[in-house]
Design a protein around this motif. Structure first.
Motif, PDB file in Angstrom:
ATOM      1  N   SER A  88    -143.632   8.232 -71.016  1.00 47.69           N
ATOM      2  CA  SER A  88    -143.008   8.178 -69.695  1.00 47.69           C
ATOM      3  C   SER A  88    -142.465   6.784 -69.408  1.00 47.69           C
ATOM      4  CB  SER A  88    -144.035   8.582 -68.632  1.00 47.69           C
ATOM      5  OG  SER A  88    -143.466   8.551 -67.357  1.00 47.69           O
ATOM      6  N   PHE A  89    -143.237   5.777 -69.769  1.00 45.03           N
ATOM      7  CA  PHE A  89    -142.818   4.387 -69.601  1.00 45.03           C
ATOM      8  C   PHE A  89    -141.577   4.093 -70.448  1.00 45.03           C
ATOM      9  CE2 PHE A  89    -143.140  -0.119 -70.887  1.00 45.03           C
ATOM     10  CZ  PHE A  89    -143.054  -0.715 -69.639  1.00 45.03           C
ATOM     11  N   LEU A  90    -141.574   4.540 -71.713  1.00 45.98           N
ATOM     12  CA  LEU A  90    -140.429   4.341 -72.594  1.00 45.98           C
ATOM     13  C   LEU A  90    -139.187   5.052 -72.063  1.00 45.98           C
ATOM     14  CD1 LEU A  90    -142.147   4.760 -76.094  1.00 45.98           C
ATOM     15  CD2 LEU A  90    -141.301   2.636 -75.069  1.00 45.98           C
ATOM     16  N   ASP A  91    -139.376   6.290 -71.580  1.00 44.06           N
ATOM     17  CA  ASP A  91    -138.253   7.049 -71.025  1.00 44.06           C
ATOM     18  C   ASP A  91    -137.662   6.353 -69.802  1.00 44.06           C
ATOM     19  OD1 ASP A  91    -138.463   9.017 -72.946  1.00 44.06           O
ATOM     20  OD2 ASP A  91    -139.561  10.419 -71.672  1.00 44.06           O
ATOM     21  N   LEU A  92    -138.526   5.881 -68.919  1.00 35.12           N
ATOM     22  CA  LEU A  92    -138.063   5.206 -67.706  1.00 35.12           C
ATOM     23  C   LEU A  92    -137.291   3.933 -68.062  1.00 35.12           C
ATOM     24  CD1 LEU A  92    -137.994   5.285 -64.641  1.00 35.12           C
ATOM     25  CD2 LEU A  92    -140.148   4.025 -64.638  1.00 35.12           C
ATOM     26  N   ASN A  93    -137.797   3.175 -69.011  1.00 36.14           N
ATOM     27  CA  ASN A  93    -137.098   1.961 -69.444  1.00 36.14           C
ATOM     28  C   ASN A  93    -135.740   2.290 -70.054  1.00 36.14           C
ATOM     29  OD1 ASN A  93    -138.995   0.163 -68.553  1.00 36.14           O
ATOM     30  ND2 ASN A  93    -140.002  -0.049 -70.528  1.00 36.14           N
ATOM     31  N   LYS A  94    -135.680   3.334 -70.865  1.00 39.42           N
ATOM     32  CA  LYS A  94    -134.417   3.733 -71.493  1.00 39.42           C
ATOM     33  C   LYS A  94    -133.416   4.200 -70.438  1.00 39.42           C
ATOM     34  CE  LYS A  94    -131.719   4.937 -74.945  1.00 39.42           C
ATOM     35  NZ  LYS A  94    -130.950   3.965 -75.676  1.00 39.42           N
ATOM     36  N   LEU A  95    -133.870   5.015 -69.490  1.00 42.01           N
ATOM     37  CA  LEU A  95    -132.980   5.472 -68.412  1.00 42.01           C
ATOM     38  C   LEU A  95    -132.464   4.299 -67.579  1.00 42.01           C
ATOM     39  CD1 LEU A  95    -134.640   8.739 -67.069  1.00 42.01           C
ATOM     40  CD2 LEU A  95    -132.319   8.485 -67.911  1.00 42.01           C
ATOM     41  N   ASN A  96    -133.359   3.389 -67.233  1.00 46.23           N
ATOM     42  CA  ASN A  96    -132.941   2.215 -66.463  1.00 46.23           C
ATOM     43  C   ASN A  96    -131.945   1.374 -67.245  1.00 46.23           C
ATOM     44  OD1 ASN A  96    -134.383   2.782 -64.122  1.00 46.23           O
ATOM     45  ND2 ASN A  96    -136.212   1.742 -64.859  1.00 46.23           N
ATOM     46  N   SER A  97    -132.148   1.264 -68.538  1.00 47.48           N
ATOM     47  CA  SER A  97    -131.234   0.517 -69.397  1.00 47.48           C
ATOM     48  C   SER A  97    -129.837   1.160 -69.401  1.00 47.48           C
ATOM     49  CB  SER A  97    -131.795   0.445 -70.813  1.00 47.48           C
ATOM     50  OG  SER A  97    -130.884  -0.133 -71.690  1.00 47.48           O
ATOM     51  N   ILE A  98    -129.791   2.469 -69.546  1.00 47.17           N
ATOM     52  CA  ILE A  98    -128.516   3.196 -69.525  1.00 47.17           C
ATOM     53  C   ILE A  98    -127.842   3.019 -68.161  1.00 47.17           C
ATOM     54  CG2 ILE A  98    -127.436   5.483 -69.597  1.00 47.17           C
ATOM     55  CD1 ILE A  98    -129.641   6.298 -71.607  1.00 47.17           C
ATOM     56  N   ALA A  99    -128.623   3.108 -67.093  1.00 45.30           N
ATOM     57  CA  ALA A  99    -128.086   2.974 -65.738  1.00 45.30           C
ATOM     58  C   ALA A  99    -127.500   1.585 -65.503  1.00 45.30           C
ATOM     59  CB  ALA A  99    -129.170   3.269 -64.708  1.00 45.30           C
ATOM     60  N   VAL A 100    -128.217   0.554 -65.918  1.00 41.74           N
ATOM     61  CA  VAL A 100    -127.741  -0.822 -65.726  1.00 41.74           C
ATOM     62  C   VAL A 100    -126.504  -1.074 -66.585  1.00 41.74           C
ATOM     63  CG1 VAL A 100    -128.327  -3.250 -66.138  1.00 41.74           C
ATOM     64  CG2 VAL A 100    -129.961  -1.745 -65.000  1.00 41.74           C
ATOM     65  N   GLN A 101    -126.569  -0.643 -67.837  1.00 46.72           N
ATOM     66  CA  GLN A 101    -125.464  -0.867 -68.771  1.00 46.72           C
ATOM     67  C   GLN A 101    -124.175  -0.211 -68.269  1.00 46.72           C
ATOM     68  OE1 GLN A 101    -126.257   0.727 -72.648  1.00 46.72           O
ATOM     69  NE2 GLN A 101    -124.446  -0.165 -73.572  1.00 46.72           N
ATOM     70  N   ASN A 102    -124.291   0.962 -67.658  1.00 47.53           N
ATOM     71  CA  ASN A 102    -123.117   1.705 -67.207  1.00 47.53           C
ATOM     72  C   ASN A 102    -122.847   1.560 -65.714  1.00 47.53           C
ATOM     73  OD1 ASN A 102    -122.196   3.271 -69.700  1.00 47.53           O
ATOM     74  ND2 ASN A 102    -124.404   3.590 -69.670  1.00 47.53           N
ATOM     75  N   LYS A 103    -123.649   0.711 -65.058  1.00 44.87           N
ATOM     76  CA  LYS A 103    -123.486   0.408 -63.626  1.00 44.87           C
ATOM     77  C   LYS A 103    -123.474   1.678 -62.768  1.00 44.87           C
ATOM     78  CE  LYS A 103    -120.922  -3.842 -64.491  1.00 44.87           C
ATOM     79  NZ  LYS A 103    -120.804  -3.929 -65.907  1.00 44.87           N
ATOM     80  N   TRP A 104    -124.520   2.490 -62.967  1.00 44.99           N
ATOM     81  CA  TRP A 104    -124.634   3.725 -62.205  1.00 44.99           C
ATOM     82  C   TRP A 104    -124.861   3.436 -60.731  1.00 44.99           C
ATOM     83  CZ3 TRP A 104    -128.538   7.192 -65.323  1.00 44.99           C
ATOM     84  CH2 TRP A 104    -127.930   7.635 -66.506  1.00 44.99           C
ATOM     85  N   ASP A 105    -124.350   4.309 -59.908  1.00 41.11           N
ATOM     86  CA  ASP A 105    -124.596   4.265 -58.473  1.00 41.11           C
ATOM     87  C   ASP A 105    -125.544   5.426 -58.149  1.00 41.11           C
ATOM     88  OD1 ASP A 105    -124.463   3.740 -55.781  1.00 41.11           O
ATOM     89  OD2 ASP A 105    -122.540   4.739 -55.484  1.00 41.11           O
ATOM     90  N   CYS A 106    -126.840   5.215 -58.404  1.00 39.11           N
ATOM     91  CA  CYS A 106    -127.801   6.338 -58.277  1.00 39.11           C
ATOM     92  C   CYS A 106    -129.130   5.868 -57.714  1.00 39.11           C
ATOM     93  CB  CYS A 106    -127.998   7.026 -59.617  1.00 39.11           C
ATOM     94  SG  CYS A 106    -128.701   5.956 -60.872  1.00 39.11           S
ATOM     95  N   ASP A 107    -129.118   5.351 -56.528  1.00 40.07           N
ATOM     96  CA  ASP A 107    -130.349   4.851 -55.917  1.00 40.07           C
ATOM     97  C   ASP A 107    -131.230   5.954 -55.335  1.00 40.07           C
ATOM     98  OD1 ASP A 107    -129.574   2.267 -56.520  1.00 40.07           O
ATOM     99  OD2 ASP A 107    -128.528   2.010 -54.606  1.00 40.07           O
TER     100      ASP A 107
END
Length: 171
Positions: free
Chosen positions: A41-60
């Motif tokens: 779960s920790f790894l998944d959350l880090n990966k999702l956050n990484s994808i979100a930051v890298q692609n500048k998601w607007d998903c708060d």
């Protein structure tokens, strides 16, 4: 050699007199499984956050930490190629996350999957609209299961379509 036998006998006698309750060995399996799920779960959350930051998601507005505990999360690029699948996909479909990366979500569909529902999902994706549908999907072993999918387009901070995200659970 007799000294060792006497020693072993004394230790056995001592331990037999103790009133110690031992945890059952099978409890370690639960603990190990809990730690394994927590780590993933920790790894998944880090990966999702990484994808979100890298692609500048607007998903708060999504609490991904809670959703990772309760649902399978799949992220596709705009060409509908899977770029992320949470580790709990194994429980629902039998596929490891690495097995689905680079493939289309259509890999879960089969003979009993409703074409009407699939077309409704496709239409929502084309219109870049959220959708919520229950579809019949197939596990790795060929078993059919009902899957509730809540899909959303994800836009970047400039308002451009970046990815699609689906929150799935067995219905």
């Amino acid at each position: 050699m007799s000294n060792f036998q006497e020693y072993d006998g004394a230790i056995a006698k001592y331990h037999s007199c103790l009133n110690v309750k031992k945890p059952p060995v099978f409890s370690w399996d639960f603990h190990h499984e809990f730690l394994y799920e927590l780590k993933n779960s920790f790894l998944d959350l880090n990966k999702l956050n990484s994808i979100a930051v890298q692609n500048k998601w607007d998903c708060d507005n999504w609490d991904l930490k809670i959703r990772l505990k309760e649902e399978v999360i799949i992220v596709t690029d705009i060409k509908l190629t899977i770029v992320f699948a949470s580790h709990n996909i194994v429980k629902m479909s039998g596929y490891e996350p690495a097995e689905v990366l680079g493939k289309s979500p259509k890999m879960f569909q089969g003979e009993e999957t409703s074409l009407v529902t699939s077309n409704e999902i496709r239409k929502a994706i084309e219109l870049q609209e959220p959708f919520e549908k229950t579809v019949l999907n197939y596990k790795k072993n060929g078993e059919v299961y009902a899957c509730l999918i809540k899909g959303f387009p994800i836009f970047n901070l400039k308002g451009r379509l970046s990815h699609y995200i689906a929150f799935e659970k067995a219905a």
